[in-house]
Design a protein around this motif. Structure first.
Motif, PDB file in Angstrom:
ATOM      1  N   SER A 233       7.976  -4.556  10.274  1.00 61.10           N
ATOM      2  CA  SER A 233       7.396  -4.761  11.650  1.00 61.10           C
ATOM      3  C   SER A 233       7.206  -3.530  12.213  1.00 61.10           C
ATOM      4  CB  SER A 233       8.205  -5.410  12.436  1.00 61.10           C
ATOM      5  OG  SER A 233       7.827  -5.773  13.876  1.00 61.10           O
ATOM      6  N   ALA A 234       6.439  -3.233  13.122  1.00 58.85           N
ATOM      7  CA  ALA A 234       6.172  -1.835  13.855  1.00 58.85           C
ATOM      8  C   ALA A 234       6.632  -1.711  15.192  1.00 58.85           C
ATOM      9  CB  ALA A 234       4.780  -1.594  13.869  1.00 58.85           C
ATOM     10  N   ASP A 235       6.721  -3.040  15.691  1.00 56.55           N
ATOM     11  CA  ASP A 235       7.173  -3.098  17.308  1.00 56.55           C
ATOM     12  C   ASP A 235       8.373  -4.151  17.616  1.00 56.55           C
ATOM     13  OD1 ASP A 235       6.433  -5.649  17.017  1.00 56.55           O
ATOM     14  OD2 ASP A 235       4.433  -5.694  18.135  1.00 56.55           O
ATOM     15  N   GLY A 236       8.854  -4.637  16.343  1.00 59.83           N
ATOM     16  CA  GLY A 236      10.047  -5.322  16.711  1.00 59.83           C
ATOM     17  C   GLY A 236       9.688  -6.573  17.044  1.00 59.83           C
TER      18      GLY A 236
ATOM     19  N   SER B 101       8.275   4.560   9.470  1.00 59.77           N
ATOM     20  CA  SER B 101       9.219   4.429   8.548  1.00 59.77           C
ATOM     21  C   SER B 101       9.339   3.018   7.763  1.00 59.77           C
ATOM     22  CB  SER B 101      10.723   4.422   9.347  1.00 59.77           C
ATOM     23  OG  SER B 101      10.485   3.723  10.265  1.00 59.77           O
ATOM     24  N   PHE B 102       8.283   2.258   8.194  1.00 55.80           N
ATOM     25  CA  PHE B 102       8.247   0.819   7.608  1.00 55.80           C
ATOM     26  C   PHE B 102       7.213   0.875   6.371  1.00 55.80           C
ATOM     27  CE2 PHE B 102       4.707   0.658  10.747  1.00 55.80           C
ATOM     28  CZ  PHE B 102       3.647   0.473  10.041  1.00 55.80           C
ATOM     29  N   VAL B 103       6.409   1.825   6.351  1.00 53.20           N
ATOM     30  CA  VAL B 103       5.343   2.020   5.105  1.00 53.20           C
ATOM     31  C   VAL B 103       5.833   1.935   3.858  1.00 53.20           C
ATOM     32  CG1 VAL B 103       3.297   3.104   4.254  1.00 53.20           C
ATOM     33  CG2 VAL B 103       3.425   2.756   6.851  1.00 53.20           C
ATOM     34  N   TYR B 104       6.717   2.748   3.392  1.00 49.29           N
ATOM     35  CA  TYR B 104       7.407   2.866   2.116  1.00 49.29           C
ATOM     36  C   TYR B 104       8.197   1.731   1.959  1.00 49.29           C
ATOM     37  CZ  TYR B 104      10.113   4.669  -1.666  1.00 49.29           C
ATOM     38  OH  TYR B 104      10.640   4.517  -2.770  1.00 49.29           O
ATOM     39  N   PRO B 105       8.978   1.168   2.799  1.00 46.41           N
ATOM     40  CA  PRO B 105       9.768  -0.166   2.330  1.00 46.41           C
ATOM     41  C   PRO B 105       8.493  -1.045   1.819  1.00 46.41           C
ATOM     42  CG  PRO B 105      10.725   0.685   4.368  1.00 46.41           C
ATOM     43  CD  PRO B 105       9.666   1.708   4.163  1.00 46.41           C
ATOM     44  N   MET B 106       7.414  -1.162   2.549  1.00 50.68           N
ATOM     45  CA  MET B 106       6.389  -2.253   2.460  1.00 50.68           C
ATOM     46  C   MET B 106       5.950  -2.029   0.843  1.00 50.68           C
ATOM     47  SD  MET B 106       3.144  -3.331   4.948  1.00 50.68           S
ATOM     48  CE  MET B 106       2.711  -1.680   4.943  1.00 50.68           C
ATOM     49  N   PHE B 107       5.632  -0.965   0.653  1.00 46.29           N
ATOM     50  CA  PHE B 107       5.210  -0.547  -0.616  1.00 46.29           C
ATOM     51  C   PHE B 107       6.016  -0.865  -1.650  1.00 46.29           C
ATOM     52  CE2 PHE B 107       1.761   1.908   1.108  1.00 46.29           C
ATOM     53  CZ  PHE B 107       0.821   2.043   0.103  1.00 46.29           C
ATOM     54  N   LEU B 108       7.445  -0.346  -1.372  1.00 45.48           N
ATOM     55  CA  LEU B 108       8.413  -0.641  -2.363  1.00 45.48           C
ATOM     56  C   LEU B 108       8.710  -2.145  -2.691  1.00 45.48           C
ATOM     57  CD1 LEU B 108      10.026   0.927  -4.440  1.00 45.48           C
ATOM     58  CD2 LEU B 108      12.233   0.557  -2.339  1.00 45.48           C
ATOM     59  N   PHE B 109       8.599  -2.884  -1.754  1.00 44.64           N
ATOM     60  CA  PHE B 109       8.863  -4.358  -1.600  1.00 44.64           C
ATOM     61  C   PHE B 109       7.782  -4.994  -2.755  1.00 44.64           C
ATOM     62  CE2 PHE B 109      10.597  -7.971   1.242  1.00 44.64           C
ATOM     63  CZ  PHE B 109      10.112  -9.019   0.415  1.00 44.64           C
TER      64      PHE B 109
END
Length: 367
Positions: free
Chosen positions: A283-286, A206-214
């Motif tokens: 972050s992947a692990d918080g 779930s963090f990958v798309y926000p990272m690309f969009l950022f």
């Protein structure tokens, strides 16, 4: 004090810090993971000892992980071509000039080392030398001053995929020239939208798309995205604070603000609802930010086997952000403010995309 000791022990256990040979463990831990003891004698300081001392004594957090990794690679080549046992204080300009000549004979994947790479390596030597002068290990200017390098070409202007393919299809260009063209790739607004739609649909984490969009909607560098914290996102003012570490020599960190698009704000709000916790935006692990290696791996995996094979990294999304704003007639000063540019070199790579502004300027001569 107790908190710093626990943090240092944790870093040692995770392999982030290595206990130096012959170092007293208790003293090492109490000094926040820095080697302490007698300073090496100036006249006896070898190149290898200088680099080891620099690595051991550099305070944690002063430099980015990717910067330290790059310096480590540079140090390896410097030790290979300059005598590791040489007394650093006696290192001459002619010896360093010989490094340029010797290093240029090396090959990387069958190709000669570019002078741009050699210049970066010697920049690392100069920075470490200057650090050693401040610490009292060395005196005088570094022997990098006055070194001559083969002339470098200015980087290519930003071009679309179609423009680059047209140039390549004519033939008659070398592999290096083609690589330089693709290094200047930018995606049009439509292409950027298609790429982002693919990532949103295909990526399971779930963090990958926000990272690309950022990256695509702020023009932030990869390191700036990984450094971003949740509190940097201000949904009230619809802005994001970007943490910079390349803009100032006197400050460890500077800041700039970029306006949030409604799309990025919506996606970040959604991501924060399932965020694993902790301070970092991505972050992947918080607990920790993504490493450079992990971010690059996620980027390559997301686009593997697609028509975006020539998109080599997050920097292409940064190029696209600036280029599409320029093509849309946005004032260059605003683009530079968003991008955090400190030189005119990068601006020249997208300035040609402002045809109306350039035409109006030249027409002033005859009006």
């Amino acid at each position: 004090m107790l908190g710093r000791i626990e943090e240092t022990i944790l870093l040692i256990e995770r392999g982030r810090i290595t206990l130096p040979e012959n170092a007293d463990p208790a003293t090492f831990i109490l000094s926040d993971g820095k080697r302490t003891g007698e300073k090496p004698e100036r006249d006896a300081l070898t190149l290898k000892t200088l680099f080891t001392t620099y690595t051991d004594e550099l305070p944690k957090g002063v430099k980015e992980e990717s910067t330290l990794q790059g310096e480590g690679i540079h140090i390896k080549h410097l030790l290979k071509h300059l005598r590791s046992s040489a007394t650093v204080q006696n290192l001459s300009v002619s010896e360093v000039q010989g490094y340029v000549k010797s290093r240029a004979k090396d090959k990387w994947r069958g190709k000669p080392i570019r002078s741009e790479t050699i210049k970066k390596e010697l920049t690392t030597l100069r920075l470490i030398w200057n650090w050693a002068v401040e610490q009292g290990y060395l005196t005088g200017p570094s022997p990098v001053r006055g070194i001559k390098y083969p002339k470098l070409n200015e980087k290519q202007i930003f071009r679309t995929t179609q423009e680059i393919q047209q140039i390549v299809s004519r033939g008659g260009i070398s592999e290096d020239e083609e690589r330089e063209l693709w290094d200047g790739l930018y995606l049009t607004r439509v292409e950027t939208g298609e790429l982002l739609a693919h990532v949103e649909a295909q990526c399971c984490q779930s963090f990958v798309y926000p990272m690309f969009l950022f990256a695509a909607h702020t023009g932030a560098r990869r390191s700036e995205i990984l450094r971003s914290r949740i509190d940097d996102i201000d949904f009230m003012s619809m802005t994001v604070q970007i943490r910079e570490k390349k803009k100032s020599r006197s400050k460890a960190m500077t800041f700039r603000r970029v306006d949030l698009t409604t799309s990025l704000a919506r996606i970040l709000k959604s991501w924060f609802n399932e965020h694993p916790g902790g301070q970092y935006t991505i972050s992947a692990d918080g607990l920790n930010p993504l490493t450079v290696h992990t971010a690059h791996d996620k980027f390559k995996r997301a686009l593997k086997g697609t028509k975006w094979g020539k998109v080599r990294g997050f920097h292409v999304l940064r190029h696209s952000f600036a280029s599409n704003l320029a093509a849309g007639g946005v004032d260059g000063r605003i683009i530079s403010e968003f991008m955090g540019h400190t030189t005119l070199e990068m601006e020249r790579r997208y300035r040609h995309l402002m045809p109306d502004i350039r035409k109006r300027a030249i027409e002033l001569l005859v009006s």
